[in-house]
Each structure stands twice: as structure tokens, then as C-alpha cells.
Design a protein around this motif. Structure first.
Motif, PDB file in Angstrom:
ATOM      1  N   HIS B  53     109.081  47.712  50.166  1.00 49.54           N
ATOM      2  CA  HIS B  53     108.819  47.592  48.732  1.00 49.54           C
ATOM      3  C   HIS B  53     110.093  47.537  47.912  1.00 49.54           C
ATOM      4  O   HIS B  53     110.067  47.142  46.752  1.00 49.54           O
ATOM      5  CB  HIS B  53     107.912  48.732  48.249  1.00 49.54           C
ATOM      6  CG  HIS B  53     108.566  50.074  48.281  1.00 49.54           C
ATOM      7  ND1 HIS B  53     108.555  50.885  49.388  1.00 49.54           N
ATOM      8  CD2 HIS B  53     109.282  50.726  47.355  1.00 49.54           C
ATOM      9  CE1 HIS B  53     109.224  51.987  49.135  1.00 49.54           C
ATOM     10  NE2 HIS B  53     109.672  51.914  47.905  1.00 49.54           N
ATOM     11  N   PRO B  56     110.756  43.615  46.590  1.00 49.38           N
ATOM     12  CA  PRO B  56     110.256  43.156  45.281  1.00 49.38           C
ATOM     13  C   PRO B  56     110.862  43.913  44.108  1.00 49.38           C
ATOM     14  O   PRO B  56     111.157  43.306  43.073  1.00 49.38           O
ATOM     15  CB  PRO B  56     108.744  43.387  45.362  1.00 49.38           C
ATOM     16  CG  PRO B  56     108.487  44.151  46.591  1.00 49.38           C
ATOM     17  CD  PRO B  56     109.654  43.957  47.496  1.00 49.38           C
ATOM     18  N   LEU B  57     111.087  45.210  44.280  1.00 50.49           N
ATOM     19  CA  LEU B  57     111.597  45.988  43.147  1.00 50.49           C
ATOM     20  C   LEU B  57     113.011  45.563  42.756  1.00 50.49           C
ATOM     21  O   LEU B  57     113.302  45.310  41.590  1.00 50.49           O
ATOM     22  CB  LEU B  57     111.549  47.488  43.458  1.00 50.49           C
ATOM     23  CG  LEU B  57     110.145  48.097  43.546  1.00 50.49           C
ATOM     24  CD1 LEU B  57     110.212  49.559  43.954  1.00 50.49           C
ATOM     25  CD2 LEU B  57     109.405  47.959  42.224  1.00 50.49           C
ATOM     26  N   PHE B  60     113.023  42.103  41.134  1.00 52.74           N
ATOM     27  CA  PHE B  60     112.534  42.148  39.758  1.00 52.74           C
ATOM     28  C   PHE B  60     113.623  42.678  38.820  1.00 52.74           C
ATOM     29  O   PHE B  60     113.910  42.083  37.769  1.00 52.74           O
ATOM     30  CB  PHE B  60     111.288  43.046  39.709  1.00 52.74           C
ATOM     31  CG  PHE B  60     110.744  43.293  38.338  1.00 52.74           C
ATOM     32  CD1 PHE B  60     110.235  42.247  37.579  1.00 52.74           C
ATOM     33  CD2 PHE B  60     110.735  44.572  37.801  1.00 52.74           C
ATOM     34  CE1 PHE B  60     109.720  42.479  36.306  1.00 52.74           C
ATOM     35  CE2 PHE B  60     110.226  44.811  36.536  1.00 52.74           C
ATOM     36  CZ  PHE B  60     109.725  43.753  35.786  1.00 52.74           C
ATOM     37  N   ASP B 233     113.961  55.176  46.975  1.00 53.13           N
ATOM     38  CA  ASP B 233     113.953  55.655  45.603  1.00 53.13           C
ATOM     39  C   ASP B 233     114.911  54.868  44.729  1.00 53.13           C
ATOM     40  O   ASP B 233     114.657  54.666  43.541  1.00 53.13           O
ATOM     41  CB  ASP B 233     114.342  57.137  45.548  1.00 53.13           C
ATOM     42  CG  ASP B 233     113.232  58.022  46.085  1.00 53.13           C
ATOM     43  OD1 ASP B 233     112.104  57.507  46.215  1.00 53.13           O
ATOM     44  OD2 ASP B 233     113.491  59.192  46.383  1.00 53.13           O
ATOM     45  N   ALA B 236     113.242  51.898  42.987  1.00 56.55           N
ATOM     46  CA  ALA B 236     112.388  52.256  41.856  1.00 56.55           C
ATOM     47  C   ALA B 236     113.228  52.740  40.683  1.00 56.55           C
ATOM     48  O   ALA B 236     112.968  52.394  39.530  1.00 56.55           O
ATOM     49  CB  ALA B 236     111.406  53.348  42.282  1.00 56.55           C
ATOM     50  N   PHE B 237     114.276  53.503  41.011  1.00 58.91           N
ATOM     51  CA  PHE B 237     115.168  53.998  39.970  1.00 58.91           C
ATOM     52  C   PHE B 237     115.809  52.832  39.209  1.00 58.91           C
ATOM     53  O   PHE B 237     115.859  52.816  37.977  1.00 58.91           O
ATOM     54  CB  PHE B 237     116.251  54.880  40.597  1.00 58.91           C
ATOM     55  CG  PHE B 237     117.372  55.227  39.659  1.00 58.91           C
ATOM     56  CD1 PHE B 237     117.203  56.211  38.705  1.00 58.91           C
ATOM     57  CD2 PHE B 237     118.584  54.541  39.720  1.00 58.91           C
ATOM     58  CE1 PHE B 237     118.231  56.521  37.823  1.00 58.91           C
ATOM     59  CE2 PHE B 237     119.615  54.845  38.849  1.00 58.91           C
ATOM     60  CZ  PHE B 237     119.433  55.836  37.899  1.00 58.91           C
ATOM     61  N   VAL B 239     114.727  49.759  38.854  1.00 57.12           N
ATOM     62  CA  VAL B 239     113.745  49.082  38.010  1.00 57.12           C
ATOM     63  C   VAL B 239     113.525  49.876  36.723  1.00 57.12           C
ATOM     64  O   VAL B 239     113.568  49.327  35.619  1.00 57.12           O
ATOM     65  CB  VAL B 239     112.405  48.915  38.758  1.00 57.12           C
ATOM     66  CG1 VAL B 239     111.303  48.485  37.802  1.00 57.12           C
ATOM     67  CG2 VAL B 239     112.550  47.894  39.870  1.00 57.12           C
ATOM     68  N   LEU B 240     113.329  51.167  36.884  1.00 54.46           N
ATOM     69  CA  LEU B 240     113.068  52.008  35.720  1.00 54.46           C
ATOM     70  C   LEU B 240     114.243  51.960  34.747  1.00 54.46           C
ATOM     71  O   LEU B 240     114.083  51.754  33.542  1.00 54.46           O
ATOM     72  CB  LEU B 240     112.839  53.452  36.200  1.00 54.46           C
ATOM     73  CG  LEU B 240     112.322  54.423  35.158  1.00 54.46           C
ATOM     74  CD1 LEU B 240     110.934  54.013  34.715  1.00 54.46           C
ATOM     75  CD2 LEU B 240     112.290  55.842  35.723  1.00 54.46           C
TER      76      LEU B 240
END
Lengths: 181, 605
Positions: B53, B56-57, B60, B233, B236-237, B239-240
Motif C-alpha cells: 500500500h 499508491p500512497l 499520490f 507508516d 501514510a505520514f 500523504v497526510l
């Protein structure tokens, strides 16, 4: 016929794209909430499985959408330099080939899910959802692609006969590097 | 059957999507052996792949950065910092592009977003046009080896190699690639005085301008390299962070643009992952048919050593790079080459860096080099002009490729050496096993015979001697050259006649040299302590007649002794000093000091 197909495809594409964007948003939410949860050292165990299946769903849907605008990765040593009618024939061949492969993969994955995964006693990856339901995206994704490649094959025949530029087949993609900048 | 495969290959080169080509080949192959259901089964196996995953993250996040004005701010900052040097703008180009590529993934994005800023700047600073075009075209892929590069993650996923290690390994090679081009640019501009002046004020202003993006690489690198942030992580970090920074802080990206950015970035991700999905089936067939072994047997007459293998690999990958892009090349070629590389003892981390550095050149080589096409469209030049402009940069990249390939130290400097200490077994054809247990301090156990004889053999410690790359077993008076393969998976012993034997590691774990030193029996007569460190990470300690078991860990120059006392873990950390002859060590800390010498009483555990 071409106009009708394009319209139909347009609506269909919107649905796929909507689903893709929603799934991706879920993925971002799940992945980011995982950081915060693990920060308080209480990660949710099944989030990891959920993420893995979300990747599969996103991959299949995105791949299906990439088919509309001819964005698939290819080797393209010869096709790139073909012109005119030869180009249309090359296009017909590649689309027909992809249509056949996708159809066969769709069929074998349906058989696989029906024969092996459906009756399997494997534990559910998360939330009690059976694994075969989560894997259904494989035949769905390849099925969608096989439909598209078949449509493109038919269009290729039409473009070959009328001798028009096949690039226009994929014209739903408006952005080019020039226009953007 | 092979006729069908040839037809499929032909369809591949006229431009069929690669996923359908690989899918088609897998279907035909598995149909041939009557196991067609393996294809969907292997494809479903993609859900077992860890870290997927993050692809994709990161993609993006990269697309959002590409849409924002981060590129402008990045160029401004590097311009302020380096623009005043001779060849300064060239260095600006390299650094800005490298950082941008690392975040956005190797693709057209860098050239499209940064090229428009850099080309006019280069031209107005009187760089000649051909050089500028070549430089920007080449810079479009220089950041591939730096975190959070997508291709590194993809290689790590395919080769199941630690992505953290790959990121550390890529640092120096990545800098080498940039430096070779930078030196060339400085050399070209050595007599030219630029009008750009260094101004602390401008540096400050540029820093202030990029204040929202600047913390991202710092947090990301710091987090990954300190081990505080897992790769999963970190995606995700990122992206955020990028969402908050670009939507709310810089306001470069509007929320209503997001669905389109998702769509665009996921098209790329879908195109990559669908190939990965079908290639899982293809890889399974490759393993089932033992194709890497066949390749090895076919080529081992010509490719006699590691050096030759690397040379062949470089040439092969240059050709691959000419016809395939980096993503598909990774997915198709890595499963084929990885077992071969193991056979020639090329570390999988080093192999990854070679792959990426090598395939990076593919972006610049005709006929399908993507950077060439993008530059040609972006700057309105004929493709032939771009070809010509890129030639010096291709040559420079080949130079750095050579350095990266043939000096493994650049990519493996941070990894511990593997110890020869361990339990090694070689099986002769007739079920006779040669079992070697090598301990530290020059002691070893050896038993030869069938399985039962090995199990019941009397463990008698004998002495060995190591000098440089050879080991002499004194009891048998046998001398071998030794080489440890694949981070301790196998031990190769070559006798004086040149006959080779591969011993398998029975412990199945890698013992780093620093840990291996302790694995033996030790005695401290002064304090009346006997200690033995076993191969499995456990140990036994007898102090003044009192016995206890312990677990040990060696890291960062310290030895930790962990004991269980009423189900409570007690950890004592000691410093140590090893003697020159490596037959004794001093252990100190916790108000204690031991002077251990090698003991004659050791077990074969």
C-alpha cells in the motif's frame, strides 16, 4: 455507433472512477489512522489485511481505468513508429490479444474462486468477510478490461476500414503536457 | 507451444500492454503443465505482499507535490544556495531534480514540472542549449536512489529485501551519480564567471518560502533512518503531511482537485500493480521450472566469477533498459536474476542498487527512453536533438554505474560482515554428511557420516587457524579457501585442488562477525567464572559454582546479557575489549570486570 459507445463508456467510466476515488480515500484514512493508533500502541490488527485487499481493489480498478486512456505500460518497439493503416492494424492486434488474455484470466479466476476459494475454510481476513468476496475483484477487474479491449478491437476494425487515426479512439484523455503548461 | 510464445513476444514488441503479454505467457505455460488454476491463485497471492500500500500512497503524495508550486520553491532555494558557484545552476538543476524525483517517483513529472523553470534559467546564464537540454533530460531520473523512491520500494517488495537497508545503501551511489555530472558541469564552466551572487538574504527568503515543505524530508529521513518510523507508516505520514501542507498551508492545491489527482496517480499505480499481479504467476512458473538454475548451468562456462557476472548483468540491463521502462523491468527481470546473483554471491541489497542505477540509464537511451520523449515534447525539440544532447550524460552515467557496480563498498559499507562461526553441513551424494561446527577462538567440531552417526558423534573440540581468506583444520591438516555466501546462507570451501563444496547453514540465521566472536566457551580464573555463548543466542554462566542461563545480544559495540529472574527480564549491558589474537576479551560495566580467556571445555551447541 461510435458516438453511442463513447457515451456509454463515459457513464461507465464515471462509475469506476467514483469507486476508485472512494476506495483510495478509505485507504488514506485507514493508513493514517494506523499511525495515530500505533502511536498510542493500540493498532487495529485487521487494518493491515484491509489495506492489502484495498490495494488489490484499487490496483484492479485503476488498471481498468488506465485502459480507457491507453495508459498501460508497454514495450512498444515497433508500434510506436507505425503510421496510418498499419498503425490501425497493429492496434487491432494488440487490443484483440489483450481482450483474449483478459477474458481467459476472467474465466479462470471465476473457476478458481468457485472451486477453491468459495468452499475454503480459511479464516476471514477481516470483519468476517469471506475471502472469496474480497477476491471477486480479480474476475471483475479483468472482466471490465476484457470488455474494454473488445470494444477497442471493434473500434480498431472501424478505424482500419475508414482509415482514420486510431489515437482518436482514446480521446477521452484531454490533458497533454502542452495543454497543462 | 513455443510457436504461441513466439507470437506473444511479437505482439509484445508491437505494443500490447505488458500485463496482457505476461498474463498470456503465464496462461500458456501453466496450461502446458495442466495447472491453469495456479494463475489466479498466484495472482490472489498479491494480497500477501507486505508494504504494497505504500506504492499508491507515495505515488499520490508525489502527484500532489508535482501539482503544487513546491517545484518553484525548491528551485529558488537551491538557486540561492548553489547558483553562485561555477557550474552552479547545473548543480541546482541536479539537486532540485534529484529531490523532486525521489518524492514524485521516476517519471515524466520532474522534467515537466521543473524543466520549464530550469531551461530558461540555464539559457539566460549562458549555458549552451544542447548542454542544458541534455542536463535537464538526464536530471529527470537522478533521484531514483534516494528515499522515499518508489522504485526502491518496488525492488524491496519483489526481492523481499529490507527497504530500510536499500535506502541506506542507495545514499552514496545516488550521490556518485550526481557528483559525476556536477564535476563535468563545473569543468565545462570553469572559466566562466556567473553573474549570480551569493546572498544570505536570498537564502533566508527562499528558506522561508519553502518552510512548509522543508520539514517533510527531514522528518521522513530522520524517522526512517532512526528506526522510529516504519516504511509502511512513512507512506501514510507523507500523504497526510503533503495534504495538510499543500491544501491548508500553502493553498497550492484545492480540495476539488483531489479526485482528479487520485485518478491520474492511480492510473500509473494500476498500470504497475496489474503487471506485478500477473507476474506473480509468471515468477511461480520460473521457479517451478527452475529456469534460473538452467540459466546458471548454461552460462557458468562463460561467466566464471562474480566480476564477469556483474559485467554481463550491466550489459544485459542496459539492453533491457533500452526496451523496457524501469517498473516493468524490475517486475520481469528481478525474479529471474535474483537466484543467479545469489549463486555468484552478489548481495541482494547491492544487486538492487545496481539494478536501479543500471535501469536509470534506460531513461536516456533510445529508442524508448522516456525522458527523451518527454523532453522532446516539453521543449519542442526534435527527438534526434535530444538524443544528441543526452550522449555525454549517458557516458557519465555509465561511469558512475561502473563505480557503483564494481565497488560494492559504496552500497554495503553499513552492513556487518558475516561470521564463519556457525553450524555448516555438506551432504555428499550418498547420504554421508560432513558436519562442521565452527566456534570462535579457533575451536571447531567436525563429524562425518550418515545422519545417525552425526547425531551420536562424540563432540571433541579441535583447533583451526584462519589466515586471510583460508581456514586450516589442524586435526585433519586440511586447508580450504573460504567464502561466505548470501549473508550466511552458505559457506563455500575450496580445497587446494580447486574443488568447491557448498556447506548449508544449519542454524538458518545470519551471525554477524561481531556476534560470532563471542560464540565459544570462555573462562575467567581470577573471578572463578565460566561462560559459554551458544550459536542460538543463548548462553550458560557459572560463577563461583552458581549456574544460570542467559540470552545475549551484541549491538553497537556492547554486549547485553539478559537473564530471567522470576519471569522478570533483567538486562545487563557491558562494554568489551577484544585482544589482538582474538582469543581473549575484557568485559566491563555494571561495577564488574571480567577477563575471559578461551576455554578448553566447550560444547558443540
Amino acid at each position: 455507433m461510435v458516438v453511442f459507445l463513447k457515451k456509454f463508456v463515459g457513464v461507465f467510466r464515471k462509475i469506476e472512477e467514483g469507486l476508485l476515488v472512494s476506495l483510495f480515500s478509505i485507504m488514506v484514512l485507514v493508513a493514517t489512522s494506523q499511525i495515530f493508533l500505533s502511536f498510542f500502541s493500540r493498532g487495529v490488527i485487521w487494518f493491515d489485511s484491509l489495506l492489502k485487499y484495498l490495494v488489490l481493489w484499487i490496483a484492479m480498478l485503476a488498471s481498468s481505468i488506465a485502459t480507457y486512456s491507453n495508459k498501460h505500460i508497454k514495450i512498444d518497439l515497433i508500434g510506436r513508429f507505425a503510421k496510418g493503416r498499419l498503425k490501425s492494424i497493429v492496434n487491432l492486434t494488440t487490443n484483440l490479444f489483450s481482450a483474449i488474455v483478459c477474458t481467459v484470466i476472467t474465466i479462470v479466476s471465476i473457476v478458481y474462486i468457485a472451486e477453491i476459494e468459495y468452499g475454503s475454510t480459511d479464516p476471514s481476513p477481516f470483519l468476517g468477510i469471506d475471502k472469496w468476496i474480497l477476491l471477486i475483484i480479480l474476475p471483475v477487474g479483468f472482466g471490465l478490461m476484457s470488455v474494454k479491449f473488445t470494444v477497442f478491437s471493434i473500434l480498431s476494425v472501424y478505424f482500419t476500414v475508414t482509415n482514420r487515426d486510431v489515437e482518436r479512439m482514446y480521446s477521452t484523455e484531454k490533458e497533454t503536457i502542452h495543454k497543462e503548461y | 507451444m513455443s510457436v504461441i510464445l513466439i507470437i506473444i513476444c511479437f505482439i509484445a514488441i508491437i505494443g500490447a500492454p505488458l500485463f496482457s503479454v505476461i498474463g498470456g505467457i503465464s496462461l500458456v505455460n501453466f496450461l502446458g503443465i495442466g495447472k491453469i488454476l495456479v494463475v489466479p491463485q498466484e495472482m490472489a497471492g498479491i494480497t500477501n505482499t507486505a508494504l504494497l500500500h505504500s506504492i499508491p500512497l507515495f505515488t499520490f503524495a508525489g502527484y500532489i507535490l508535482a501539482k503544487s508550486n513546491a517545484s518553484k520553491r525548491l528551485v529558488r532555494l537551491s538557486g540561492a544556495a548553489f547558483g553562485w558557484m561555477p557550474g552552479g545552476l547545473a548543480i541546482v538543476t541536479l539537486i532540485a531534480c534529484a529531490i523532486f524525483t525521489a518524492f514524485t517517483g521516476a517519471s515524466s513529472v520532474t522534467i515537466v514540472a521543473l524543466g520549464g523553470l530550469l531551461i530558461p534559467a540555464l539559457l539566460s546564464d549562458k549555458y549552451d542549449e544542447r548542454f542544458s537540454l541534455g542536463l535537464v533530460t538526464a536530471s529527470g531520473s537522478v533521484g531514483l536512489l534516494f528515499p522515499p523512491s518508489l522504485v526502491i520500494i518496488l525492488y524491496g517488495v519483489i526481492a523481499s529485501t529490507s527497504i530500510e537497508s536499500l535506502y541506506v545503501a542507495g545514499a552514496i551511489p545516488g550521490i556518485i551519480i550526481i557528483l559525476t555530472i556536477a564535476v563535468y558541469a563545473i569543468f565545462k564552466r570553469r572559466s566562466f564567471k556567473t553573474e549570480n551572487k551569493f546572498s544570505m538574504k536570498e537564502v533566508g527568503a527562499a528558506l522561508w518560502d519553502i518552510k512548509w515543505e522543508l520539514p517533510l524530508p527531514i522528518l521522513l529521513f530522520g524517522g526512517i533512518f532512526s528506526g522510529k518510523m516504519a516504511i509502511s507508516d512513512s507512506a501514510a505520514f507523507t500523504v497526510l503531511y503533503v495534504l495538510v501542507a499543500e491544501i491548508f498551508l500553502t493553498k497550492d492545491v484545492k480540495i476539488k482537485d483531489l479526485p482528479n489527482i487520485v485518478k491520474e496517480s492511480m492510473e500509473l499505480v494500476g498500470a504497475i500493480l496489474v503487471i506485478l499481479t500477473v507476474s506473480l504467476a509468471a515468477t511461480n512458473y520460473i521457479i517451478y521450472k527452475e529456469i534460473p538454475n538452467m540459466l546458471f548451468d548454461m552460462t557458468k562456462g562463460i561467466i566464471i566469477n562474480k566480476f564477469m557476472f556483474l559485467l554481463a548483468l550491466n550489459i544485459f540491463l542496459i539492453i533491457v533498459g533500452c526496451i523496457m521502462d524501469i517498473f516493468s523491468a524490475l517486475m520481469v527481470i528481478v525474479p529471474l536474476i535474483l537466484p543467479l546473483a545469489e549463486a555468484y554471491n552478489v548481495d541482494s541489497v547491492h544487486l538492487g542498487i545496481i539494478f536501479l542505477a543500471n535501469l536509470e540509464i534506460g531513461y536516456l537511451t533510445p529508442p524508448v527512453g522516456m525522458n527523451l520523449f518527454i523532453s522532446s515534447i516539453r521543449f519542442n525539440k526534435s527527438i534526434v536533438e535530444i538524443y544528441k544532447a543526452s550522449v555525454p550524460f549517458i557516458l557519465l552515467s555509465l561511469l558512475s554505474l561502473g563505480l557503483i557496480t564494481y565497488v560494492p563498498w559504496f552500497s554495503t559499507w553499513f552492513m556487518d560482515k558475516t561470521s564463519i562461526v556457525g553450524k555448516w553441513e555438506y551432504e555428499y551424494g550418498d547420504g554421508i554428511i560432513d558436519s562442521l561446527t565452527i566456534k570462535s577462538g579457533g575451536k571447531y567440531f567436525r563429524a562425518k557420516g550418515d545422519m545417525m552417526e552425526i547425531i551420536f558423534a562424540e563432540p571433541i573440540a579441535k583447533n583451526y587457524k584462519i589466515s586471510k581468506d583460508s581456514i586450516t583444520f589442524l586435526a585433519e591438516e586440511e586447508t580450504y579457501k573460504y567464502e561466505i555466501f548470501n549473508r550466511g546462507k552458505r559457506l563455500k570451501l575450496t580445497d587446494i585442488n580447486g574443488a568447491e563444496r557448498f556447506y548449508q547453514n544449519k542454524m538458518e540465521i545470519e551471525i554477524p562477525a561481531k556476534t560470532g566472536f563471542f560464540i565459544s566457551g570462555w573462562i575467567d580464573e581470577l573471578n572463578d567464572v565460566k561462560a559459554e555463548f551458544y550459536l542460538n543466542g543463548m548462553g550458560h554462566w557459572i560463577e563461583k559454582g552458581e549456574e544460570k542461563s542467559f540470552r545475549y545480544e551484541v549491538n553497537q559495540g556492547k554486549l547485553s546479557i539478559i537473564t530471567m529472574d522470576d519471569e522478570i527480564e533483567k538486562k545487563e549491558i557491558y562494554k568489551y575489549k577484544i585482544s589482538k589474537l582474538k582469543d581473549s576479551f575484557i568485559l566491563y560495566g555494571n561495577n564488574k570486570k571480567f577477563n575471559f580467556n578461551i576455554s578448553e571445555e566447550i560444547s558443540d551447541l
